[in-house]
Enzyme design. Sequence first.
Site, PDB file in Angstrom:
ATOM      1  N   HIS A  65       0.878  -1.172   0.000  1.00  0.00           N
ATOM      2  CA  HIS A  65       0.000   0.000   0.000  1.00  0.00           C
ATOM      3  C   HIS A  65       0.918   1.224   0.000  1.00  0.00           C
ATOM      4  O   HIS A  65       1.490   1.564   1.036  1.00  0.00           O
ATOM      5  CB  HIS A  65      -0.885   0.020   1.247  1.00  0.00           C
ATOM      6  CG  HIS A  65      -1.726  -1.207   1.424  1.00  0.00           C
ATOM      7  ND1 HIS A  65      -3.050  -1.261   1.049  1.00  0.00           N
ATOM      8  CD2 HIS A  65      -1.420  -2.430   1.929  1.00  0.00           C
ATOM      9  CE1 HIS A  65      -3.537  -2.468   1.321  1.00  0.00           C
ATOM     10  NE2 HIS A  65      -2.560  -3.200   1.865  1.00  0.00           N
ATOM     11  N   ARG A  67      -0.036   4.306  -0.884  1.00  0.00           N
ATOM     12  CA  ARG A  67      -0.808   5.446  -0.373  1.00  0.00           C
ATOM     13  C   ARG A  67      -1.102   6.560  -1.375  1.00  0.00           C
ATOM     14  O   ARG A  67      -1.622   7.599  -0.983  1.00  0.00           O
ATOM     15  CB  ARG A  67      -0.110   6.063   0.852  1.00  0.00           C
ATOM     16  CG  ARG A  67       0.140   5.095   1.999  1.00  0.00           C
ATOM     17  CD  ARG A  67      -1.117   4.392   2.430  1.00  0.00           C
ATOM     18  NE  ARG A  67      -0.974   3.698   3.704  1.00  0.00           N
ATOM     19  CZ  ARG A  67      -1.854   2.821   4.169  1.00  0.00           C
ATOM     20  NH1 ARG A  67      -2.925   2.521   3.452  1.00  0.00           N
ATOM     21  NH2 ARG A  67      -1.666   2.250   5.327  1.00  0.00           N
ATOM     22  N   ASN A  97      -7.017   0.239  -2.311  1.00  0.00           N
ATOM     23  CA  ASN A  97      -7.719   1.045  -1.303  1.00  0.00           C
ATOM     24  C   ASN A  97      -7.008   2.360  -1.029  1.00  0.00           C
ATOM     25  O   ASN A  97      -6.637   2.692   0.088  1.00  0.00           O
ATOM     26  CB  ASN A  97      -7.954   0.257  -0.011  1.00  0.00           C
ATOM     27  CG  ASN A  97      -6.698  -0.360   0.561  1.00  0.00           C
ATOM     28  OD1 ASN A  97      -5.774  -0.701  -0.167  1.00  0.00           O
ATOM     29  ND2 ASN A  97      -6.667  -0.511   1.877  1.00  0.00           N
ATOM     30  N   HIS A 239      -1.906 -12.742   3.324  1.00  0.00           N
ATOM     31  CA  HIS A 239      -1.449 -12.632   4.722  1.00  0.00           C
ATOM     32  C   HIS A 239      -2.116 -13.579   5.725  1.00  0.00           C
ATOM     33  O   HIS A 239      -2.830 -13.159   6.628  1.00  0.00           O
ATOM     34  CB  HIS A 239      -1.521 -11.197   5.239  1.00  0.00           C
ATOM     35  CG  HIS A 239      -2.760 -10.418   4.919  1.00  0.00           C
ATOM     36  ND1 HIS A 239      -4.033 -10.923   5.036  1.00  0.00           N
ATOM     37  CD2 HIS A 239      -2.907  -9.129   4.487  1.00  0.00           C
ATOM     38  CE1 HIS A 239      -4.894  -9.993   4.698  1.00  0.00           C
ATOM     39  NE2 HIS A 239      -4.244  -8.905   4.356  1.00  0.00           N
ATOM     40  N   ASN A 285      -3.802  -5.708  10.482  1.00  0.00           N
ATOM     41  CA  ASN A 285      -4.947  -6.558  10.167  1.00  0.00           C
ATOM     42  C   ASN A 285      -4.553  -7.471   9.011  1.00  0.00           C
ATOM     43  O   ASN A 285      -4.175  -6.972   7.960  1.00  0.00           O
ATOM     44  CB  ASN A 285      -6.166  -5.730   9.742  1.00  0.00           C
ATOM     45  CG  ASN A 285      -6.670  -4.806  10.826  1.00  0.00           C
ATOM     46  OD1 ASN A 285      -6.396  -5.003  12.005  1.00  0.00           O
ATOM     47  ND2 ASN A 285      -7.401  -3.781  10.437  1.00  0.00           N
ATOM     48  N   ASP A 312       2.893  -6.586   2.814  1.00  0.00           N
ATOM     49  CA  ASP A 312       1.706  -5.802   3.175  1.00  0.00           C
ATOM     50  C   ASP A 312       2.138  -4.436   3.716  1.00  0.00           C
ATOM     51  O   ASP A 312       1.558  -3.907   4.669  1.00  0.00           O
ATOM     52  CB  ASP A 312       0.827  -6.541   4.181  1.00  0.00           C
ATOM     53  CG  ASP A 312      -0.561  -5.914   4.335  1.00  0.00           C
ATOM     54  OD1 ASP A 312      -0.940  -5.111   3.464  1.00  0.00           O
ATOM     55  OD2 ASP A 312      -1.260  -6.212   5.315  1.00  0.00           O
ATOM     56  N   HIS A 316       1.764   4.453   8.058  1.00  0.00           N
ATOM     57  CA  HIS A 316       0.976   5.503   8.690  1.00  0.00           C
ATOM     58  C   HIS A 316       1.956   6.397   9.434  1.00  0.00           C
ATOM     59  O   HIS A 316       3.061   5.966   9.777  1.00  0.00           O
ATOM     60  CB  HIS A 316      -0.026   4.929   9.692  1.00  0.00           C
ATOM     61  CG  HIS A 316      -1.016   3.969   9.107  1.00  0.00           C
ATOM     62  ND1 HIS A 316      -2.111   4.369   8.384  1.00  0.00           N
ATOM     63  CD2 HIS A 316      -1.063   2.609   9.135  1.00  0.00           C
ATOM     64  CE1 HIS A 316      -2.799   3.304   7.994  1.00  0.00           C
ATOM     65  NE2 HIS A 316      -2.176   2.223   8.436  1.00  0.00           N
ATOM     66  N   GLY A 331      -1.409  -1.397  10.240  1.00  0.00           N
ATOM     67  CA  GLY A 331      -0.444  -1.413   9.144  1.00  0.00           C
ATOM     68  C   GLY A 331       0.866  -0.783   9.557  1.00  0.00           C
ATOM     69  O   GLY A 331       0.937  -0.023  10.535  1.00  0.00           O
TER      70      GLY A 331
END
Length: 447
Positions: A65, A67, A97, A239, A285, A312, A316, A331
């Site tokens: 991810h 971002r 996402n 995962h 998660n 994964d 953040h 995450g």
Amino acid sequence: MKLKTILIKNANIVNEGAIFSGDILIEGEFIKEISESISAKSSDVHVIHAEGKYLLPGVIDDQVHFREPGLTHKGTIETESKAAISGGITSFIEMPNTNPQTTTIEKLEEKFKIASKASYANYSFMFGGTNDNLDEILKVDVTQVAGLKLFLGSSTGNMLVDDPKVLENIFKNTNLLISVHCEDETTIKANLETYISEYGEDIPIKYHPAIRSAEACYLSSSKAIELAKKTGARLHVFHLSTGKETELFSNTPLKDKKITSEVCIHHLWFTDEDYDKKGTLIKWNPAIKSKKDKDQLWEALLDDRIDVIATDHAPHTLEEKKNVYTKAPSGGPLVQHALPAMLEMYHRGKISIEKVVEKMCHNPAILFQIEKRGFIKEGYFADLVLVDLNNPFTVKKENILYKCGWSPFEGTTFKSRITHTFINGNLAFENSKFHNDKFAKRLTFNR
């Protein structure tokens, strides 16, 4: 470094279950020759002496991810792909996402356009499924896109696919490889309400694996696998975090599997005993669970029920992560340190280097049918990584490259260091320095 011809001399080459000493000649973007000894035929050849070092195929990370767009205060395709190549990851598959979500062809192509200018590593993107975008899913060109991502739990926006009829319709009608996040949302919500009633918003982090429980994971994974078997869909379960889930998978040869699985670095490294020290920095998660779960994941990885190791990677900011439990996002950043972490496990006797290469390089290429990558072969793209197994470094604030500026591995000393990363035949990273140019290409798929 942009060079027409590169000769790597006397490397320990790791490929397809073997390690052998030899030379590799790179011409343009491709591996031209692999031999015990190759001579430089002109002064224009750039020679890299690799005595004592190990030459691996570039790592292909099938789940990140980065971002962008919309969440770029956490990371960007440029910052995170730069961190990735410093860690030996030469290709990545990024998730849908973002904001806006990648659930239309238009938004997908916008991301490809960003990556074509910004990425240091080769790139592709997952297309995102929702309860109402089957028409868009059917427009996706399977030779140009990594696959379809479905959130069967822990989604953002409207990406939770929770209508059984829609789910079955997608499984029946797409030719794309379907990758899934499996956690049962109903189970998680009930667990969360129980803990909120006792602790309010500030639930102790140690209860994260009780809220996002092994039961929630198994219930969702088993349903997805049952549906894949019913419809004949090609399914990849992201995962795995529990020992129980590993029982759902077989260790038949990868080329013969229609249902495959992945494990991530953090589930192989940390356990619930680490929550006391690391807190919400290791809130993921699915949740990191018990030592028994970790041991069973390792067992399934080594006996080939688990096919792929990924990151994964999901950065953040520290400010976000330091919120109370219910507001701290899940995450963490991992691409810079994933390969060093797995090589550390080699030093500890947990896994061979050949197996690391199989799970991080070969198998993602086979599983996603990526063209001419993931192996050290003549005629393949020269995505290569030179590793010094005896050149320790400690993860510190000053050497972390993620935009978020932190790592769950901070303070950890790794014995192995990536010294050179080649992207499409170009020396993109050498001894902690980056080339100013970007050499990445969009991944294509042999389907």
